[in-house]
Structures are given as structure tokens and as C-alpha cells.
Design a protein around this motif. Sequence first.
Motif, PDB file in Angstrom:
ATOM      1  N   UNK A  30      -4.246   6.139   2.121  1.00 34.68           N
ATOM      2  CA  UNK A  30      -3.055   5.278   2.027  1.00 34.68           C
ATOM      3  C   UNK A  30      -3.383   3.805   2.295  1.00 34.68           C
ATOM      4  N   UNK A  31      -3.998   3.138   1.326  1.00 34.19           N
ATOM      5  CA  UNK A  31      -4.332   1.723   1.503  1.00 34.19           C
ATOM      6  C   UNK A  31      -3.077   0.861   1.608  1.00 34.19           C
ATOM      7  N   UNK A  32      -1.961   1.339   1.065  1.00 34.60           N
ATOM      8  CA  UNK A  32      -0.728   0.556   1.120  1.00 34.60           C
ATOM      9  C   UNK A  32      -0.237   0.360   2.554  1.00 34.60           C
ATOM     10  N   UNK A  73      -5.200  -9.424   9.450  1.00 31.71           N
ATOM     11  CA  UNK A  73      -4.836  -8.088   9.931  1.00 31.71           C
ATOM     12  C   UNK A  73      -4.757  -7.097   8.780  1.00 31.71           C
ATOM     13  N   UNK A  74      -4.254  -7.570   7.635  1.00 31.70           N
ATOM     14  CA  UNK A  74      -4.164  -6.702   6.459  1.00 31.70           C
ATOM     15  C   UNK A  74      -5.556  -6.236   6.039  1.00 31.70           C
ATOM     16  N   UNK A 126     -11.293   1.873   4.281  1.00 37.29           N
ATOM     17  CA  UNK A 126     -12.382   2.026   3.320  1.00 37.29           C
ATOM     18  C   UNK A 126     -13.642   2.552   4.004  1.00 37.29           C
ATOM     19  N   UNK A 127     -13.948   2.041   5.194  1.00 40.28           N
ATOM     20  CA  UNK A 127     -15.112   2.539   5.931  1.00 40.28           C
ATOM     21  C   UNK A 127     -14.938   3.998   6.333  1.00 40.28           C
ATOM     22  N   UNK A 128     -13.688   4.406   6.577  1.00 38.95           N
ATOM     23  CA  UNK A 128     -13.432   5.805   6.899  1.00 38.95           C
ATOM     24  C   UNK A 128     -13.755   6.694   5.707  1.00 38.95           C
ATOM     25  N   UNK A 129     -13.404   6.212   4.508  1.00 40.79           N
ATOM     26  CA  UNK A 129     -13.746   6.960   3.289  1.00 40.79           C
ATOM     27  C   UNK A 129     -15.257   7.056   3.134  1.00 40.79           C
ATOM     28  N   UNK A 166      -8.216  -2.083  -4.926  1.00 42.10           N
ATOM     29  CA  UNK A 166      -8.910  -3.365  -4.880  1.00 42.10           C
ATOM     30  C   UNK A 166      -8.102  -4.454  -5.583  1.00 42.10           C
ATOM     31  N   UNK A 167      -7.568  -4.146  -6.772  1.00 47.19           N
ATOM     32  CA  UNK A 167      -6.787  -5.144  -7.509  1.00 47.19           C
ATOM     33  C   UNK A 167      -5.543  -5.543  -6.733  1.00 47.19           C
ATOM     34  N   UNK A 168      -4.933  -4.576  -6.038  1.00 45.15           N
ATOM     35  CA  UNK A 168      -3.766  -4.892  -5.219  1.00 45.15           C
ATOM     36  C   UNK A 168      -4.150  -5.815  -4.065  1.00 45.15           C
ATOM     37  N   UNK A 169      -5.316  -5.583  -3.453  1.00 44.20           N
ATOM     38  CA  UNK A 169      -5.777  -6.427  -2.364  1.00 44.20           C
ATOM     39  C   UNK A 169      -6.084  -7.841  -2.851  1.00 44.20           C
TER      40      UNK A 169
END
Length: 404
Positions: A2-4, A14-15, A23-26, A233-236
Motif C-alpha cells: 500500500x504505497x498510497x 515524511x512522504x 519499498x525496502x520492505x519489499x 513510482x509515477x505517482x511519487x
Amino acid sequence: MPFSAAYVFEDPDDVYCCWEKLFNQVLDDNAPIRKVNIRQSIGSKFITAEIRHAMRERDRFKKTFHKTRHQTDWENYRQARNRVVVSMRRKAVREHFRKVCEDRGGDQRKFWSTIKPYLNSRKSTNSGRIVLKDNDMIIRDPQEVAETLNNFFTSAAREETGQAKPTPDCSHIADLSRIQQNLTPKPPLSLKKTNFTEVKEAMMKIKTNKATGCDQIPPRAIKESAEILCHPFSELFNYILNKSRIPQQWKLGEVTPVFKKDCSLTKSNYRPITILPSLSKVFETLVHTRISPYFEDIFHEHVFAYRKHHGTDTALLSLTEQWRKELDQHNIIGIVSMDLSKAFDTLPHELLVAKLKSYGADSKTADLVHDYLANRRQRVRLGDQFSNWKETSVGVQCTGPTII
């Protein structure tokens, strides 16, 4: 994943901090870091099966001679050794390099990357075992050496530009007024939003042989996950473009000192190579694709650096062609060559942003570039030792220097 959930925070730092942890958890779940020892032998590239068989036969003769000490066994070993070294190995080396020159002669980068491991260089030195002489004292401790080099790298640029004081306002400089007067009217430079297709292409172009930054996200992980993670990534990236704020984690550079010339004990004979986080390189690629076309009709035709289909080879071709024309007209050719010392390390940030505005960048683009340059920090790494973080107030660490 859940990157959102990262966007519940208001501050971009913070975001991204939350986003990076997800991402590091993945990566930890699917591609954990493991240390392995890889033995590389550049000679194996031209050693054929026939040569290996002859080498084993040579070794057998050698063992036999050590046991018997007979002259006959020595002659057998000597003949086998000469056959491997003189006849077979040297012929294989010549054939290998002949094939390399034919296959990769058209691509200079591939050619030199193949040839370089075989060349001896006096500049090569182990960056993890640097010894310095500073203030008439020999410094051997890696931690102290790293701290000394980091202090030098961050202070040398300020001393060159005299920027111990805050950078003055650059709006009054005559050079900027001439830019605005001579500029052909055109729409302002604006950084439009990206999409997952463009992000995927940028992720696939990242070079996996580059070093990992301080975020410990390897470039290969970015490239291998492009098919799935191009959407988050594009959302970020769109979030960063909308806020005109670069995450502070992307402003951290890890410096590797590289020996240049002369005495290896002198700190000024080392140049800093900065390793940036992999994700920031992808974002820089997206920004480059938006800024570079805007300046194509602004750059002089003889500007060859950092432009598509331009480089040192096209510069040499242009120069030699001009020289030939002048010689055909029986004219004398004169050349004035200049080398700017610490060109990228001494650029004042305020001047860069002011010139970008003069060339037609809108406020959001200028704010993004200004934030990208501001509050950058670096540390020097020597093996497993690190210096403390220090801020860099001048100079640019970016890998895509189009704005420069």
C-alpha cells in the motif's frame, strides 16, 4: 504493497521516508542483500579449452620434475611451458583483442570498458587505503582521512568562489538582462506530469553496474521492478513535481575520492566522485527529457557537451573540418584552449536559478531546481569507514547536468 498510505503525511520528506520504508520492505522480503565473494580473472576471456588442456599438461610435468629432479622431466616441463606461453597463449591474446576491436570499434564506450582492465594506470589506487599528509602530519586512520577529505571537498569550492558569505542577489547582473533581450519569444519552460509508461522506460534505462547510494536501494532493483512498480513510482514523481520539493534523502551524496596525479599524500590531488540515490537518478532523467528539448534552439551550434547526438567525437570532427577549410585558403590557424578548474564544484546555486528564470522557466520549475540544489549534504566513504555529513553550499552533484 500500500504505497498510497505514504501520502497521509503533508511534508514531502515524511512522504518519501514512508515510501522508502515500504519499498525496502519489499526488497527485504523478495531480494534480501547477501554478501558473496566473486573471483574475477580477466585472463579467462581469452583462455580456450585447448590452452587449459595444455596448462594442465604443463602442471603435470612440473609436479613430476619436483619429484624426480631428472633433466628429462625438466625438458618436458620447459617445452610444455613455452608452448603454452609463447605459442598458444600469445596467439589467443592477439586473436581476442583483434575480435574486440572489430566487434566494439564502433562504440567507444564499450571498446574502452573492455580494454581498460588490461591497461596499467599510475592513477589507480585503493580508495580504502589512502594515506594523507596534512599540516606536516601523516594521517593513516581511515576515519580521520575520510574526515579530512570531506572537509577539503566541501571547503575548497567555497574558497575558490569566495562564498564564505551568503550568495548575493544575481538579478542585477548584466549577463541576465542580455539573455532576456536576445531570447526568442516562446512558451515558458514547464515540467509537465509524467505517466507510468515514461517512468517504466526511465527505470529500464538505469545502469545496473553503477554503485548503490546511501539509501541502499541498488540500481538493479529499480530496473528489475520496473514492470510492477512503475505505477507507484509515477505517482511519487508527480507528487514531487506538484510540490516542487525534492526529498531530503535524495540530496545526500556519498563521495568516493579518486586519485588524480602527482603525490598521493596531498589531499588536493584527489577528486570527489559522488554517488546519488538510484531513485533520484530516475527522477533526474525525467526532468532532463523535459528541459533538454527546450534549450535545443537556444544552445549555440558548437556546444557539444551533454547534448543528444553530440560529444567529443563530433567536436573534433567539426574542428578538423574548419581547420581544413582554413588551410585550403592558405590561412594560419590559432587555437586558444582553456580548462576551468573545479567547474562543477564552484557553481553558485542562486546564479543558476536566476539564469534558468531568464531563459523562460516558470516559477514551479525554478522552485524545483532551487530546492534540488539547496541543503545538499555529503560524506566521504573509505572502505567501511564514513566521515560526518557536511553541507555543500556551492557546486552541483547531479548526474544529468543539463541545467548547468
